[in-house]
Design a protein around this motif. Structure first.
Motif, PDB file in Angstrom:
ATOM      1  N   LYS A  84       0.848  -1.183   0.000  1.00  0.00           N
ATOM      2  CA  LYS A  84       0.000   0.000   0.000  1.00  0.00           C
ATOM      3  C   LYS A  84       0.891   1.243   0.000  1.00  0.00           C
ATOM      4  O   LYS A  84       2.046   1.185   0.434  1.00  0.00           O
ATOM      5  CB  LYS A  84      -0.937   0.033   1.227  1.00  0.00           C
ATOM      6  CG  LYS A  84      -2.062  -0.975   1.148  1.00  0.00           C
ATOM      7  CD  LYS A  84      -3.003  -0.686  -0.001  1.00  0.00           C
ATOM      8  CE  LYS A  84      -4.064  -1.761  -0.208  1.00  0.00           C
ATOM      9  NZ  LYS A  84      -3.530  -2.942  -0.940  1.00  0.00           N
ATOM     10  N   ILE A  86       1.543   4.828   1.553  1.00  0.00           N
ATOM     11  CA  ILE A  86       1.205   5.569   2.761  1.00  0.00           C
ATOM     12  C   ILE A  86       1.148   7.062   2.489  1.00  0.00           C
ATOM     13  O   ILE A  86       0.266   7.773   2.974  1.00  0.00           O
ATOM     14  CB  ILE A  86       2.232   5.274   3.872  1.00  0.00           C
ATOM     15  CG1 ILE A  86       2.206   3.785   4.229  1.00  0.00           C
ATOM     16  CG2 ILE A  86       1.941   6.120   5.102  1.00  0.00           C
ATOM     17  CD1 ILE A  86       0.890   3.292   4.779  1.00  0.00           C
ATOM     18  N   TYR A 103       6.160  -6.301   8.432  1.00  0.00           N
ATOM     19  CA  TYR A 103       5.861  -5.143   7.599  1.00  0.00           C
ATOM     20  C   TYR A 103       7.101  -4.269   7.433  1.00  0.00           C
ATOM     21  O   TYR A 103       7.932  -4.150   8.345  1.00  0.00           O
ATOM     22  CB  TYR A 103       4.721  -4.327   8.205  1.00  0.00           C
ATOM     23  CG  TYR A 103       3.369  -4.947   7.934  1.00  0.00           C
ATOM     24  CD1 TYR A 103       2.525  -4.423   6.963  1.00  0.00           C
ATOM     25  CD2 TYR A 103       2.951  -6.076   8.625  1.00  0.00           C
ATOM     26  CE1 TYR A 103       1.295  -4.990   6.698  1.00  0.00           C
ATOM     27  CE2 TYR A 103       1.719  -6.663   8.361  1.00  0.00           C
ATOM     28  CZ  TYR A 103       0.893  -6.112   7.392  1.00  0.00           C
ATOM     29  OH  TYR A 103      -0.319  -6.689   7.113  1.00  0.00           O
ATOM     30  N   TYR A 150      -5.159  -0.358   4.042  1.00  0.00           N
ATOM     31  CA  TYR A 150      -4.710   0.707   4.939  1.00  0.00           C
ATOM     32  C   TYR A 150      -5.569   1.937   4.720  1.00  0.00           C
ATOM     33  O   TYR A 150      -5.832   2.335   3.576  1.00  0.00           O
ATOM     34  CB  TYR A 150      -3.236   1.065   4.699  1.00  0.00           C
ATOM     35  CG  TYR A 150      -2.807   2.264   5.510  1.00  0.00           C
ATOM     36  CD1 TYR A 150      -2.448   2.106   6.846  1.00  0.00           C
ATOM     37  CD2 TYR A 150      -2.831   3.541   4.967  1.00  0.00           C
ATOM     38  CE1 TYR A 150      -2.108   3.216   7.611  1.00  0.00           C
ATOM     39  CE2 TYR A 150      -2.487   4.649   5.734  1.00  0.00           C
ATOM     40  CZ  TYR A 150      -2.138   4.484   7.052  1.00  0.00           C
ATOM     41  OH  TYR A 150      -1.819   5.567   7.819  1.00  0.00           O
ATOM     42  N   SER A 151      -5.996   2.554   5.826  1.00  0.00           N
ATOM     43  CA  SER A 151      -6.758   3.793   5.741  1.00  0.00           C
ATOM     44  C   SER A 151      -6.734   4.498   7.083  1.00  0.00           C
ATOM     45  O   SER A 151      -7.067   3.899   8.116  1.00  0.00           O
ATOM     46  CB  SER A 151      -8.210   3.502   5.335  1.00  0.00           C
ATOM     47  OG  SER A 151      -8.972   4.696   5.295  1.00  0.00           O
ATOM     48  N   LEU A 155      -4.588  -0.534   9.853  1.00  0.00           N
ATOM     49  CA  LEU A 155      -4.059  -1.577   8.980  1.00  0.00           C
ATOM     50  C   LEU A 155      -4.995  -2.776   9.016  1.00  0.00           C
ATOM     51  O   LEU A 155      -5.368  -3.261  10.093  1.00  0.00           O
ATOM     52  CB  LEU A 155      -2.666  -1.994   9.447  1.00  0.00           C
ATOM     53  CG  LEU A 155      -2.051  -3.183   8.716  1.00  0.00           C
ATOM     54  CD1 LEU A 155      -1.721  -2.826   7.272  1.00  0.00           C
ATOM     55  CD2 LEU A 155      -0.793  -3.660   9.447  1.00  0.00           C
ATOM     56  N   HIS A 157      -5.226  -6.591   8.068  1.00  0.00           N
ATOM     57  CA  HIS A 157      -4.399  -7.765   7.774  1.00  0.00           C
ATOM     58  C   HIS A 157      -5.326  -8.974   7.629  1.00  0.00           C
ATOM     59  O   HIS A 157      -6.065  -9.311   8.557  1.00  0.00           O
ATOM     60  CB  HIS A 157      -3.392  -7.991   8.910  1.00  0.00           C
ATOM     61  CG  HIS A 157      -2.486  -9.160   8.713  1.00  0.00           C
ATOM     62  ND1 HIS A 157      -1.269  -9.057   8.057  1.00  0.00           N
ATOM     63  CD2 HIS A 157      -2.607 -10.451   9.089  1.00  0.00           C
ATOM     64  CE1 HIS A 157      -0.686 -10.240   8.037  1.00  0.00           C
ATOM     65  NE2 HIS A 157      -1.470 -11.103   8.662  1.00  0.00           N
ATOM     66  N   TYR A 177       5.634   3.808  11.274  1.00  0.00           N
ATOM     67  CA  TYR A 177       6.143   4.110   9.943  1.00  0.00           C
ATOM     68  C   TYR A 177       6.975   5.397   9.985  1.00  0.00           C
ATOM     69  O   TYR A 177       8.066   5.462   9.412  1.00  0.00           O
ATOM     70  CB  TYR A 177       4.981   4.272   8.957  1.00  0.00           C
ATOM     71  CG  TYR A 177       5.423   4.293   7.508  1.00  0.00           C
ATOM     72  CD1 TYR A 177       5.388   3.134   6.729  1.00  0.00           C
ATOM     73  CD2 TYR A 177       5.885   5.460   6.901  1.00  0.00           C
ATOM     74  CE1 TYR A 177       5.807   3.142   5.405  1.00  0.00           C
ATOM     75  CE2 TYR A 177       6.309   5.473   5.584  1.00  0.00           C
ATOM     76  CZ  TYR A 177       6.261   4.315   4.844  1.00  0.00           C
ATOM     77  OH  TYR A 177       6.686   4.327   3.532  1.00  0.00           O
TER      78      TYR A 177
END
Length: 245
Positions: A84, A86, A103, A150-151, A155, A157, A177
């Motif tokens: 995805k 970011i 990740y 992802y939003s 996350l 999964h 991140y």
């Protein structure tokens, strides 16, 4: 394609149209991006060597390959099964990659046609102890691991087993991140947001492969089958009434 219709896209190479493209491997997950009025798909191939990530440009129902990249971790080439984007800056795209429960972050120039993406492990997930509907699921850490969603810091999964799909939701992953720690921490899921789907209609297979959030709606793509070895009933669908908070 926001009107709910299904459209078959064609691959264009050297001005010639084909029904499909070779070289995408398993094509396990994709990330979408727009840049300069153009639209792109980044596809993880799950290839250990060579093209780990492929960039496609699409116009209407036609797409072309415009980029191919190797992913490395610790100097060695590495396959990824989830991807995805970011964040996008004026010059780069910041990616979130996944393999298994680990990740990684990596950066790629927006216009680069090729190159190597050196990634950093930023967090891992505790899947074995993740509660779903109030209880842990025996053997969940051995289920098939699919693509990711992802939003807004959440996350998604996905793990699947036959006609059961579980979406584990992890909070505040953007913190790790933006500010990676060493060693990479192991994150626990949010039991109030994670959920399970068991399909009686598609009793042979109900395998959610990816999810995405748009305008408050949770979309998912799934492989579905009513009998083992029977016809596929693959879909892109939405969940009614799901609210991430």
């Amino acid at each position: 394609m926001s009107d709910g219709t299904t459209t078959l896209m064609t691959y264009s190479i050297n001005g010639n149209s084909q029904d499909y493209i070779t070289g995408l491997g398993h094509a396990n997950d994709i990330a979408l991006m727009s840049n300069g009025g153009n639209y792109y798909m980044y596809v993880v191939t799950m290839a250990t060597t060579g093209a780990s990530l492929v960039k496609l440009q699409y116009v209407g129902t036609t797409y072309t390959e415009v980029g191919s990249y190797t992913i490395t971790y610790g100097g060695a080439e590495k396959a990824m099964s989830g991807v995805k984007i970011i964040e996008k800056t004026a010059s780069d795209a910041d990616f979130l990659f996944k393999l298994g429960t680990s990740y990684y972050k990596g950066t790629l120039g927006l216009t680069a046609p090729s190159g190597t993406i050196a990634v950093t492990n930023i967090f891992n997930l505790d899947v074995a102890d993740a509660p779903v509907d109030g209880a842990t699921v025996s053997g969940i850490d051995t289920w098939a691991s699919q693509g990711i969603g992802y939003s807004d810091g959440l996350l998604y999964h996905i793990v699947t087993n036959d006609n059961v799909s579980i979406v584990l939701v992890y909070q505040s992953v953007l913190d790790f991140y933006d500010d990676p720690q060493s060693p990479a921490p192991t994150l626990a899921s949010d039991p109030t947001l994670s959920f399970r789907v068991t399909s009686s209609t598609y009793s042979a297979l109900f395998e959610i492969e990816g999810v995405g959030v748009a305008s408050g709606t949770l979309w998912f793509g799934a492989n579905r089958a009513t009998t083992s070895g029977g016809a596929n009933h693959d879909c892109v669908c939405t969940f009614n009434g799901y609210v991430a908070s």
